[in-house]
Design an enzyme around this catalytic site. Structure first.
Site, short mmCIF file in Angstrom:
data_model
loop_
_atom_site.label_atom_id
_atom_site.label_comp_id
_atom_site.label_asym_id
_atom_site.label_seq_id
_atom_site.Cartn_x
_atom_site.Cartn_y
_atom_site.Cartn_z
N TRP A 101 42.20 32.61 28.69
CA TRP A 101 40.94 31.88 28.49
C TRP A 101 41.04 30.43 28.96
CZ3 TRP A 101 36.93 34.68 28.44
CH2 TRP A 101 37.01 35.98 27.92
N ASP A 168 38.90 24.83 22.84
CA ASP A 168 38.24 26.13 22.69
C ASP A 168 38.86 26.80 21.47
OD1 ASP A 168 37.34 28.72 22.77
OD2 ASP A 168 37.99 29.14 24.83
N LYS A 192 34.03 36.19 16.35
CA LYS A 192 35.35 36.59 15.85
C LYS A 192 35.51 36.23 14.38
CE LYS A 192 36.46 35.69 20.54
NZ LYS A 192 36.65 37.01 21.09
N1 PMP Z 1 37.55 31.69 24.81
C1 PMP Z 1 38.26 32.48 24.00
C2 PMP Z 1 39.50 31.95 23.35
C3 PMP Z 1 37.84 33.80 23.77
O1 PMP Z 1 38.54 34.60 22.98
C4 PMP Z 1 36.66 34.27 24.40
C5 PMP Z 1 36.11 35.66 24.17
N2 PMP Z 1 37.00 36.65 23.91
C6 PMP Z 1 35.97 33.41 25.26
C7 PMP Z 1 36.43 32.12 25.41
C8 PMP Z 1 34.71 33.84 25.95
O2 PMP Z 1 33.73 33.87 24.99
P1 PMP Z 1 32.26 34.44 25.23
O3 PMP Z 1 32.42 35.89 25.56
O4 PMP Z 1 31.61 34.19 23.92
O5 PMP Z 1 31.65 33.66 26.33
#
Ligand code: PMP
Length: 355
Positions: A101, A168, A192
């Site tokens: 991520w 994040d 989550k």
């Molecule tokens: N950052 C992290 C740490 C994540 O776990 C996720 C989703 N699994 C995201 C960003 C992306 O999030 P979204 O699908 O809500 O855009």
């Protein structure tokens, strides 16, 4: 009705008490004669829901008035570009990359200006953390991912040194106590630890927001959302409502220190199963996530069988992400301790049969 233990990485399990309350209020929210799904976002009823969520979140985390709390859409994925668009300007930002991520955040930011990578754990497939937080006083901001959902790598806590930190926290917000004042901006998708998908929480220092770009469309300007109390346009009303119930429950459980203590117990139950031979952890012990436990079995065939048999035993969502393989058990706040015990027992039996 048979509910499974849902170990999915997100959207993920919600507290059953919250789902029951939602069910009981679904057709008539507290005498309004309508569902929250049907309610005007400008109605006094919805105003009370969103303002109560903000107040409760401020209390639970300890967010000072000098910080805005915003309820946005677009997921963490939108934050990957909204942040550089607002704050990069003519300067540069640093991205510490500890997993999938963080890498996505960095790649999304690149077209918007200068971005550096002072640390990247790709060479060991993101199984570790930098030795230390380090800071660059001249960077517009330094971005990191507090918990890497795919690789199962989590920073042990808030950055210990000053800097303009942007984090994040999609997969570990509200899973442990947090010192908001260490950060310029925190963002997290709700799906989550907080509630249903469709809601993104942003917590940002107002004087950091004050320095953002003046040439953005209103929707991408955090200050406009702050001024409008997150009602600049129609927000994710239902997700905001359910998240409000989740936050009240976390407070009732004793707040974030109590939640953290349970989460530590849960993670330990699973990590105790990793013997380094049959179950090999992906993350190094000092980088292990309390939220997403990632591990490998001796073969692909056994991994497939583990996923199939665990599902049949009522343990769902355990297949690892394709970039890491193996198994991933997500143990967010709403995963009960008995769910992790059930998984640990299954792991013991599976090893006895196949080890
Ligand atoms: N950052 C992290 C740490 C994540 O776990 C996720 C989703 N699994 C995201 C960003 C992306 O999030 P979204 O699908 O809500 O855009």
């Amino acid at each position: 009705m048979a509910r499974v233990f849902n170990f999915s990485a997100g959207p993920s399990t919600l507290p059953v008490e919250v789902l029951e309350q939602v069910q009981s209020e679904l057709l008539d929210w507290r005498g309004t004669g309508m569902s929250v799904m049907e309610m005007s976002h400008r109605s006094p009823a919805f105003e009370s829901i969103i303002r109560e969520l903000e107040a409760d979140l401020r209390t639970l985390i300890g967010i000072p008035d000098s910080y805005a709390v915003l309820f946005l859409q677009g997921g963490a994925t939108q934050q990957f570009f909204q942040i550089p668009m607002a704050f990069l300007g003519d300067g540069y930002a640093d991205y510490i990359i500890t997993g999938e991520w963080g890498k996505k955040a960095y790649e999304t930011a690149r077209p918007f200006g200068k971005v550096n990578v002072p640390w990247d754990g790709a060479d060991t497939n993101y199984n570790r953390l930098p030795v230390d937080f380090f800071t660059d006083r001249f960077a517009a901001y330094t971005h990191f991912t507090s918990n890497e959902t795919v690789h199962g790598v989590q920073f042990p806590g808030d950055p210990e040194i000053t800097g303009t930190w942007v984090a994040d926290m999609s997969s570990d917000i509200c899973s442990r106590p947090l010192d908001v004042t260490k950060y310029a901006l925190i963002y997290a998708g709700a799906q989550k630890n907080l509630g249903p998908a469709g809601l993104t929480v942003v917590i940002a220092r107002r004087d950091f927001l004050a320095g953002s770009s003046n040439t953005l469309p209103p929707y991408l300007d955090y200050r406009q959302h702050d001024k409008a109390g997150s009602l600049l346009h129609t927000p994710s009303c239902f997700a905001i409502y359910v998240t409000g119930l989740v936050i009240k429950r976390l407070q009732a459980l004793g707040g974030l220190p109590a939640v953290d203590s349970v989460n530590r117990t849960k993670a330990e139950i699973i990590y105790n199963q990793l013997d380094g031979y049959f179950y090999r952890g992906h993350a190094r012990p000092d980088a292990r996530s309390l939220m997403n436990v990632t591990f490998h079995l001796p073969s692909e065939a056994l991994t497939k069988r583990f996923v199939e048999e665990s599902r049949a035993a009522g343990l769902d969502g355990l297949a690892g992400h394709r970039s890491v393989g193996g198994i991933r058990a997500s143990l967010y706040n709403a995963m009960p301790t008995e769910g992790t015990r059930a998984l640990a027992e299954f792991m013991t039996e599976f090893r006895q049969q196949h080890g």
